[in-house]
Write an enzyme that holds these catalytic residues in place. Structure first.
Site, PDB file in Angstrom:
ATOM      1  N   HIS A  97       0.803  -1.214   0.000  1.00 31.48           N
ATOM      2  CA  HIS A  97       0.000   0.000   0.000  1.00 31.48           C
ATOM      3  C   HIS A  97       0.838   1.267   0.000  1.00 31.48           C
ATOM      4  O   HIS A  97       0.270   2.369  -0.093  1.00 31.48           O
ATOM      5  CB  HIS A  97      -0.996  -0.051   1.155  1.00 31.48           C
ATOM      6  CG  HIS A  97      -1.905  -1.234   1.046  1.00 31.48           C
ATOM      7  ND1 HIS A  97      -2.953  -1.280   0.146  1.00 31.48           N
ATOM      8  CD2 HIS A  97      -1.884  -2.447   1.658  1.00 31.48           C
ATOM      9  CE1 HIS A  97      -3.554  -2.458   0.234  1.00 31.48           C
ATOM     10  NE2 HIS A  97      -2.917  -3.184   1.141  1.00 31.48           N
ATOM     11  N   HIS A 246       4.228 -12.464   0.275  1.00 26.94           N
ATOM     12  CA  HIS A 246       3.831 -11.085  -0.026  1.00 26.94           C
ATOM     13  C   HIS A 246       5.036 -10.156  -0.131  1.00 26.94           C
ATOM     14  O   HIS A 246       4.865  -8.977  -0.390  1.00 26.94           O
ATOM     15  CB  HIS A 246       2.897 -10.631   1.110  1.00 26.94           C
ATOM     16  CG  HIS A 246       2.470  -9.209   1.099  1.00 26.94           C
ATOM     17  ND1 HIS A 246       1.869  -8.607   0.015  1.00 26.94           N
ATOM     18  CD2 HIS A 246       2.543  -8.251   2.062  1.00 26.94           C
ATOM     19  CE1 HIS A 246       1.588  -7.350   0.318  1.00 26.94           C
ATOM     20  NE2 HIS A 246       1.985  -7.102   1.541  1.00 26.94           N
TER      21      HIS A 246
END
Length: 274
Positions: A97, A246
């Protein structure tokens, strides 16, 4: 060495390595991580590039709680730091993000100063329902720890990669409910505002090359959505790596560096960017 600079009334931690000419590489984290997430990537980028790693407010060595902040402050702080360091042209590489911040910086500064950017493992589609449910759980004090742990397990996906486990167990501490709930509130708000990062990209006033590099989720539909987006927008590209987690910059730093060098060498005719 980690330095600090007070900008916009906040202490911003960063490090700055290399003297190579050309565009600097500016490494931006996701929420709840600091510059150490790029420890394994930086050696691949030096000595070709000057490399600057930026920590968000409250994410540096001093973890004293800070006043509320979000995308506007992250963007303004990063631009102010780069201005203070006299960085002219640079390419952001943003994890998760942090990608929203990279896109906002690109919009504000234009392609002459930010000619292209790379995003590492950001959910490019509208937020899946289970992800939104996790964001909301972390925003409630009574469920935040359970929600955080579920999120971390999804990030790791059962991996035993030593570098990723080291990062998660020894470099990601120091953040409590205040920071985690803030992060999830901001992230949920960005998906509500834009619908998806791909929608945000399409609304850039001046398109430029953007590459998404990721390993999961392993989903044909997810790949197909990005392929369809690429066909509509020739400035966008994506690469699925054969990783488990991730954190491609931690798990597969050599492959991430190769993708970045390829992006930097890419030369799209101006007429094709529209």
């Amino acid at each position: 060495m980690t330095y600090t600079m007070t900008l916009n009334g906040a202490q911003i931690a960063f490090d700055d390595q290399g003297l190579a000419p050309g565009p600097a590489i500016v490494l931006l984290n996701g929420w709840g991580h600091d510059h150490r997430a790029y420890d394994r990537l930086v050696p691949h980028l030096l000595p070709r590039h000057r490399v600057i790693r930026v920590c968000w407010r409250g994410h540096g060595p001093d973890r004293t709680p800070v006043d509320d902040f979000g995308l506007p402050e992250q963007t303004a702080d990063t631009i102010a730091l780069l201005d203070a360091l006299e960085v002219e042209t640079f390419v952001p590489v943003a994890h998760a993000h942090g990608g929203w911040v990279a896109l906002e910086i690109a919009e504000r500064l234009g392609p002459e100063r930010v000619p292209r950017l790379m995003i590492l493992d950001l959910i490019m589609t509208p937020a899946p329902p289970e992800f939104t449910a996790g964001l909301r759980a972390i925003q409630r004090h009574e469920t935040w720890l359970e929600g955080r742990d579920l999120l971390v397990r999804s990030w790791l996906a059962g991996s035993s990669n030593e570098a990723v486990l080291h990062h998660m167990t020894q470099e990601c501490g120091g953040f409590g409910f205040d920071m985690w709930s803030r992060a999830c509130r901001v992230i949920e708000g960005l998906y509500d505002t834009w619908g998806s990062p791909m929608n945000r990209m399409e609304r850039l006033s001046e398109p430029r090359p953007i590459r998404h590099v990721f390993s999961h989720p392993r989903s044909a539909a997810y790949d197909a959505a990005q392929e369809e987006f690429r066909r509509r927008n020739p400035w966008f590209s994506y690469t699925r790596l054969d990783g488990e987690t991730h954190f491609p910059g931690v798990e597969l730093p050599d492959e991430v560096a190769a993708e970045l060098f390829d992006l930097l060498a890419e030369d799209l005719p101006e007429k094709d960017l529209r």
